[in-house]
Design an enzyme around this catalytic site. Structure first.
Site, mmCIF file in Angstrom:
data_model
loop_
_atom_site.group_PDB
_atom_site.id
_atom_site.type_symbol
_atom_site.label_atom_id
_atom_site.label_comp_id
_atom_site.label_asym_id
_atom_site.label_seq_id
_atom_site.Cartn_x
_atom_site.Cartn_y
_atom_site.Cartn_z
ATOM 1 N N THR A 192 0.858 -1.166 0.000
ATOM 2 C CA THR A 192 0.000 0.000 0.000
ATOM 3 C C THR A 192 0.902 1.226 0.000
ATOM 4 O O THR A 192 1.902 1.268 0.709
ATOM 5 C CB THR A 192 -0.961 -0.019 1.209
ATOM 6 O OG1 THR A 192 -1.697 1.199 1.218
ATOM 7 C CG2 THR A 192 -0.235 -0.164 2.532
ATOM 8 N N GLU A 339 -5.583 -2.650 3.722
ATOM 9 C CA GLU A 339 -5.370 -3.325 5.002
ATOM 10 C C GLU A 339 -6.567 -4.170 5.454
ATOM 11 O O GLU A 339 -6.477 -4.883 6.448
ATOM 12 C CB GLU A 339 -5.086 -2.282 6.100
ATOM 13 C CG GLU A 339 -3.745 -1.583 5.996
ATOM 14 C CD GLU A 339 -3.754 -0.372 5.075
ATOM 15 O OE1 GLU A 339 -4.707 -0.226 4.289
ATOM 16 O OE2 GLU A 339 -2.791 0.421 5.132
ATOM 17 N N LYS A 448 -9.873 22.010 8.193
ATOM 18 C CA LYS A 448 -10.240 22.689 9.444
ATOM 19 C C LYS A 448 -10.265 24.186 9.179
ATOM 20 O O LYS A 448 -9.227 24.805 8.967
ATOM 21 C CB LYS A 448 -9.248 22.349 10.545
ATOM 22 C CG LYS A 448 -9.353 20.896 11.013
ATOM 23 C CD LYS A 448 -7.995 20.273 11.282
ATOM 24 C CE LYS A 448 -8.074 18.756 11.204
ATOM 25 N NZ LYS A 448 -6.808 18.141 10.771
ATOM 26 N N TRP A 453 -14.981 21.626 11.028
ATOM 27 C CA TRP A 453 -14.393 20.606 10.160
ATOM 28 C C TRP A 453 -15.245 20.490 8.903
ATOM 29 O O TRP A 453 -16.446 20.226 8.987
ATOM 30 C CB TRP A 453 -14.360 19.236 10.875
ATOM 31 C CG TRP A 453 -13.272 19.117 11.883
ATOM 32 C CD1 TRP A 453 -12.678 20.130 12.576
ATOM 33 C CD2 TRP A 453 -12.639 17.918 12.308
ATOM 34 N NE1 TRP A 453 -11.716 19.640 13.402
ATOM 35 C CE2 TRP A 453 -11.667 18.273 13.272
ATOM 36 C CE3 TRP A 453 -12.786 16.568 11.971
ATOM 37 C CZ2 TRP A 453 -10.858 17.333 13.897
ATOM 38 C CZ3 TRP A 453 -11.992 15.633 12.602
ATOM 39 C CH2 TRP A 453 -11.021 16.013 13.553
#
Lengths: 550, 550
Positions: A192, A339, A448, A453
């Protein structure tokens, strides 16, 4: 975790078969019921499951002759082919490890991963021989190289090769006695590519792969009335087989005995042609490829009805979802990472609830429902579940029978990945009251601004709904007053102006769907010819960020 | 079996969760997505999955107070109830073993099995207290008895009881922390009553049960266009929960988050009523019960459309299959045994091939296609596969992730069961070219006459096609000239004569479907009022044979 003493273990009688969960067991049912089922490479080569079964035995014999055995690592560099499918089964079934090399990496990264994985033997398609020419001298661990070619011709190389795949396989004996292995034997590995540091190897055992196939297939087959997968489907991968095991679907396809179409290198017109001639009903791809398929079908006027396509890799923008539905495709999102096996959730409608068109698009584009057996949590920094209110954000952490248990040779990164006994995805999500999940951003891509957010993914999705817009990427850029501000890169038709995009976003502010902070200034809406992509077709936000003045 | 050295095992990072396959994991997805889904007991008591989850914690606390812990055995004697469902989960999730007692056995057999299983605690419904009164003194190992009653009343007993189930459970704390167990921990045990010797205990681990749930559900959900199971189904067992774990379907139902209806004691009119009021869509039962349901619906004129029912335990006679189809039911056979998890094959049509009505009935009544992950072989005495010709007979031998690894405390019988590394079913079958299987008889029920083998099941199936015949049993009886001859016992309407049955069978001889040897003499076709059954509703051929003069 609490662990009680094992007072009560079942001890099998000595003659009992304890049935380790091995890749070879995935073929049992298919070989018994579907021996005459067909596998085709680009519609040009066809053989039966029975032939396939014989060929993986031949492949094992051929590799044995190259000193491959239990514990060896065999790397493959190929487009999606019958050879790759044979490698998916034959190599791990020998007790060796299949390493699926990401052929889109740079030669330096390919070199790094081949060495890091302790590759013993390399199977490489002629298209990638130039890369190997460049790096062969730095691959001392590789003992043999086998060349894969569609025409059987072995090109001249400056290094020794053991032979051509087809010649080696077809001349080998067929009756290979695949061993009984421990189900925790390493079956596959691949890398990855994060945004920082070297590529990291993830590893899956036979058990991981078998459990992923069962749980993912059942999650897709079981929703009422909308069998996104069934035993009459015709399967064609459009996520490369080197990319997270083609999301596990080649294993699922053979387990269920599906007719399987391997399209070679992905060329949109070839894929669309194969879909039609081979009557493909089930595929999976990233949004970028979906966009190409929709555009390609638009050009030819092709109707894509009856084509079920899982969309993953990055979020499915609502606008693209609508365009695909308009072509007759049955598209729906899936979520996972290198993963995680990879599939851990799917945008399914388990009890066939009736939905408005808008809600249907929202569902199809969502992260969806956790797959069976997956413990899918959205947690705060103290590992407490966030409220299931569709608003509160947290990190997705996971347990499932199919997650990578390590990063290869990276003990610290492995422990960091698994801190607290859950795999940390670094994806930020909300969970709804009904258990449906929505990823709102990558931990590192959240913007941010002014103490709020903003989800880059959410803003991207809204921008792609503007008529004429085909793609959008939103990143955070430094801002003296607000800390960060969103900046949008948009690929669109000539008549689309930044003003239209701002107006569209403002309308969503008024409808209270996004915060006013989420709308970029006009000067931060850039119309561009294309958006850079990573080796696996995702938007390369790292590159976009680096290109900004700081 | 070949076993290579483990050169290549994946070692998880210390913090990784290795995900043992435990019964508690079956609830993860359901609790996340279907917490408000309903479980009802007879339509009289209703609660949600969320309540259920709390109650199994309370049950675990209540049992802990009775010294139940890892390694304890808790026996249950109940009709199909929410209490039983709680026991299916709560008891094994504690690390204890659930023993599902066959309440239809004789008191002597119940006594034998309770002692053989080393029962520590017994949960017993008031209906079975008379049996326990009879044998309590001979059960020194049982420390506590909990009484299960629908009305909360604790009847007077001559022995000590720990209390009433509902009172104990509802007053216990809810937040039980179920331990992480080894997946090979013994989860359940129950007894199979063969025709000779004492009942034999079979045992299943958590892993066996999880794998059975996944593979069986996927086998049923994946056939094209005919989802015999999906997440919109409403489930009601009609194979008792004490009988081979209700064929594993209670676990499957909760894994998929289905609305679940527990019907208590099986009374045909109650079952038919519940099907209607609770809108049940999925059940399973033995042919004898199916016959009762069809007869009951005939009386009331009820239409049973939309009711999918797996038929197992013994062969589904073609005549009964037709009668059930005429009532609108979607019936199809499943095959398995106490030793096999149980389901190992199902009469499914994986790719939705079009069938004539006759072929459809034949398929539905067949042993069908092996389930996913099941290595289903039909072998000769040298363990060689018989030809897949639909004619050559052999014994069914199996490997799957869900077979009993032992007979409890019976090492010799265990080794005999597993000789050669395959579980021996003692069922005789043929395999067709397409991998579909047909059991033709039990090894011990085959009739050897004039040098030929006659299948008692086949003749029974043909006899039940005669109009007016509701049931048939065929056994071999000694014959001086032919060694053995078939003898038929038939339950039929008053106007059915043995001559009709012989004529019907003769027509099948002329059509070359059966051998002339298979047709019983007129004197060996006995019309009877009823046919004796075993404790689980199968035809008791042992008893029929014993009743014959030798």
């Amino acid at each position: 975790m609490t662990m009680t003493a094992n007072l009560n273990l079942l001890t099998p009688t000595p003659s009992a078969y304890t049935y380790p969960l091995l890749i070879k067991q995935l073929l049992i049912n298919a070989m018994s019921l579907h021996g005459e089922q067909e596998i085709t490479y680009r519609g040009q080569m066809r053989y039966s499951y029975r032939d396939f079964s014989q060929r993986i035995g031949q492949l094992a014999h051929a590799l044995t002759a190259l000193d491959v055995g239990a514990g060896s690592t065999v790397a493959v560099m190929d487009w999606d082919s019958h050879r790759y499918l044979e490698s998916y089964f034959g190599i791990p079934m020998m007790g060796a490890t299949l390493f699926t090399v990401n052929v889109r990496l740079s030669p330096a990264q390919i070199l790094y991963t081949l060495n890091d994985a302790d590759t013993d033997v390399l199977l490489v398609h002629t298209d990638f021989l130039p890369v190997i020419e460049e790096i062969r001298a730095q691959l001392p661990h590789i003992r043999h190289i086998v060349v894969l070619s569609d025409d059987g011709v072995l090109p001249a190389t400056s290094f020794d090769v053991a032979g051509e795949y087809e010649a080696l396989v077809s001349s080998a004996a067929a009756d290979y006695d695949f061993p009984e292995l421990d189900e925790n034997t390493k079956a596959v590995t691949f890398y990855t590519t994060g945004t920082t540091g070297d590529p990291k190897g993830v590893c899956y055992s036979h058990r991981h792969i078998v459990m992923h196939a069962l749980a993912t297939a059942l999650s897709m087959c079981s929703p009422m009335g909308e069998q996104r997968l069934h035993r009459g489907d015709v399967y064609m991968p459009i996520t490369p087989m080197f990319h997270v095991l083609g999301w596990g679907f080649p294993y699922i396809s053979l387990m269920l005995g599906l007719r399987t179409v391997l399209p070679g290198r992905y060329l949109p017109d070839v894929l669309l042609k194969l879909r039609e001639t081979e009557k493909v009903t089930f595929s999976h791809c990233v949004p970028t490829i979906l966009q190409m398929l929709v555009t390609g079908a638009d050009k030819t006027g092709q109707d894509l009805s009856g084509w079920k396509v899982v969309i993953g890799g990055s979020a499915l923008p609502a606008g693209l979802c609508e365009a695909a539905l308009a072509k007759g495709m049955d598209v729906f999102a899936g979520y996972g990472m290198s993963e995680t096996g990879p599939v851990v959730s799917l945008a399914l409608n388990p009890t066939h609830a009736e939905l408005s068109k808008q809600d249907d698009v929202r569902l199809r584009s969502s992260t969806g429902m956790p797959s069976l057996m997956v413990d899918f949590r959205v947690v705060d920094e103290d590992m407490k579940d966030v409220p299931r209110d569709g608003v509160t954000r947290g990190e997705v952490v996971l347990r499932s029978p199919s997650l990578t248990p390590i990063y290869f040779k990276k003990p610290e990164a492995s422990e960091e990945l698994w801190r607290g006994g859950y795999l940390h995805t670094q994806d930020i999500a909300v969970m709804h009251a009904d258990g449906m999940v929505q990823i709102v951003d990558r931990l590192k891509d959240v913007i941010k601004t002014g103490g709020e957010w903003v989800s880059s993914i959410e803003v991207e999705g809204l921008i792609t709904q503007v008529p004429g817009v085909s793609e959008a990427a939103v990143i955070g850029v430094p801002d003296a007053k607000w800390g960060e501000r969103p900046m949008a890169f948009v690929v669109a038709a000539a008549d689309v102006k930044p003003e239209f995009i701002r107006e569209h976003l403002q309308s969503h502010v008024q409808a209270k769907r996004i915060s006013a902070y989420a709308v970029p200034e006009l000067s931060r809406i850039c119309l561009v010819a294309e958006i850079p992509k990573t080796s696996v077709g995702k938007i390369n936000k790292k590159l976009l960020r680096e290109a900004q003045p700081t």
